[in-house]
Design an enzyme around this catalytic site. Structure first.
Site, PDB file in Angstrom:
ATOM      1  N   ASP A  33     124.898  66.858 -86.291  1.00  0.00           N
ATOM      2  CA  ASP A  33     124.954  65.393 -86.412  1.00  0.00           C
ATOM      3  C   ASP A  33     125.857  64.931 -87.567  1.00  0.00           C
ATOM      4  O   ASP A  33     125.434  64.110 -88.411  1.00  0.00           O
ATOM      5  CB  ASP A  33     123.538  64.825 -86.648  1.00  0.00           C
ATOM      6  CG  ASP A  33     122.513  65.344 -85.651  1.00  0.00           C
ATOM      7  OD1 ASP A  33     122.864  65.505 -84.472  1.00  0.00           O
ATOM      8  OD2 ASP A  33     121.352  65.579 -86.064  1.00  0.00           O
ATOM      9  N   GLU A 198     122.205  58.299 -77.356  1.00  0.00           N
ATOM     10  CA  GLU A 198     121.919  58.326 -78.801  1.00  0.00           C
ATOM     11  C   GLU A 198     123.226  58.540 -79.563  1.00  0.00           C
ATOM     12  O   GLU A 198     124.286  58.549 -78.979  1.00  0.00           O
ATOM     13  CB  GLU A 198     120.915  59.444 -79.117  1.00  0.00           C
ATOM     14  CG  GLU A 198     121.415  60.836 -78.761  1.00  0.00           C
ATOM     15  CD  GLU A 198     120.378  61.930 -78.990  1.00  0.00           C
ATOM     16  OE1 GLU A 198     119.216  61.636 -79.306  1.00  0.00           O
ATOM     17  OE2 GLU A 198     120.757  63.108 -78.842  1.00  0.00           O
TER      18      GLU A 198
HETATM   19  O1  FUB Z   1     119.336  66.323 -84.837  1.00  0.00           O
HETATM   20  C1  FUB Z   1     118.237  65.670 -84.267  1.00  0.00           C
HETATM   21  C2  FUB Z   1     118.659  64.768 -83.151  1.00  0.00           C
HETATM   22  O2  FUB Z   1     119.368  65.507 -82.171  1.00  0.00           O
HETATM   23  C3  FUB Z   1     119.637  63.682 -83.554  1.00  0.00           C
HETATM   24  O3  FUB Z   1     119.021  62.599 -84.180  1.00  0.00           O
HETATM   25  C4  FUB Z   1     120.236  63.367 -82.242  1.00  0.00           C
HETATM   26  O4  FUB Z   1     121.387  62.584 -82.302  1.00  0.00           O
HETATM   27  C5  FUB Z   1     120.469  64.754 -81.672  1.00  0.00           C
HETATM   28  O5  FUB Z   1     121.653  65.334 -82.143  1.00  0.00           O
END
Ligand code: FUB
Length: 315
Positions: A33, A198
């Protein structure tokens, strides 16, 4: 002659987004991320920190990395941790950072419910929680959170107005006050980000706003990085397509940044885990939770659309 022209064009298209040989660029721990930011001519990366033996996304702290040559990434150590946040219980996920008024503001999600902010005097922390509570949560008036409320992204426009974006399935956005630790007005729900799941990232190029994010471009695909463009930061946006195809880590989460005259796409893969964990080992089934940060150059077309990046992903 025709074949020759086609192969030259193919080679140009491929090398246009060609990787530095070192991907994954962060190798001393598992990271994911990546939010890349430039402060004082140095590029800083704010990633999640996947645990060495992770079997889920149960991360506990955040490290900050920096580079000045896009090759060597220095780990500045632990900048902030769940233990620094009395109101948070778990899941130190994807953060972001912004600079204003001589301070660095570190935005982070916890518990799949909350977006917090912490403040520091340096880009690599340490950061401190000034509020003693989340800045925004799934319970805040106007927030739409039918799944996780995560993945904060801060964008400061040319007029100085800062915006905080967050969410899964719906893009929530608020205007931050100048103090960067409070917001004003209503929560906006952004329109036009087709297939959004997301990992929101907003940037500006040649007067246009770009919102990029993770999502499945069709029912059959895994998560790609997709994007939409707009004339206004709060939209409405128009969906444009894919920037990065699915990678081998299941999740796909990125950032886009300009540094020393070039544009870069940061993202993660499971390549470091694939290199570290021998083939045939039981642990291979956990690679989606042991991710590693990568970076490639990003290029625009003359009409402002973004060229696809071909990641170097191991098998
Ligand atoms: O790293 C945890 C979660 O997985 C992140 O918040 C999302 O964007 C995905 O990458």
């Amino acid at each position: 002659m025709k074949v020759c022209k086609i192969s030259i064009l193919f080679a140009m298209a491929f090398t246009g987004s060609m990787v530095s040989a070192q991907n994954p660029v962060i190798r001393n721990m598992y990271t994911a991320d990546p939010s890349a930011r430039v402060f004082n001519d140095t590029l800083y990366v704010y990633p999640s920190h996947d645990r060495d033996n992770a079997k889920w996304w149960d991360m506990e702290d955040w490290h900050v990395f920096s580079t000045t040559d896009m090759k060597k990434f220095e780990d500045h150590g632990k900048a902030f941790s769940l233990t620094d946040i009395p109101w948070a219980k778990k899941f130190a996920w994807a953060p972001d950072c912004a600079y204003r008024n001589g301070k660095y503001y570190f935005y982070y999600p916890t518990d799949q419910d909350n977006i917090g902010v912490a403040v520091g005097n340096r880009p690599y922390g340490p950061f401190k929680d000034p509020l003693g509570k989340p800045l925004l949560s799934r319970k805040s008036e106007g927030v739409v959170a039918n799944r996780d409320f995560i993945d904060p992204n801060v964008f400061i426009d040319d007029d100085g107005q800062a915006y905080l974006f967050a969410g899964q399935l719906e893009v929530n956005a608020v205007k931050l006050n100048k103090d960067m630790i409070s917001y004003k007005g209503k929560v906006n729900i952004i329109k036009g980000t087709d297939h959004f799941f997301e990992a929101i990232w907003v940037h500006k190029y040649n007067g246009k706003y770009y919102m990029s994010y993770a999502g499945k471009k069709d029912d059959k695909s895994a998560d790609s990085i997709l994007y939409a463009m707009a004339d206004n930061v709060l939209g409405p946006y128009t969906y444009k397509g894919e920037i990065l195809p699915p990678v081998n880590s299941g999740t796909n989460h990125h950032s886009i940044v300009q540094y020393k005259g070039k544009w870069y796409l940061f993202y993660h893969t499971a390549d470091l885990a694939l290199q570290n964990i021998p083939a045939g080992s039981e642990d291979r089934k956990y690679i989606q939770w042991r991710r590693s940060v990568c970076v490639d150059e990003l290029h625009y077309n003359s009409d402002g659309t973004i060229q696809m990046v071909q990641p170097t992903v191991g098998k």
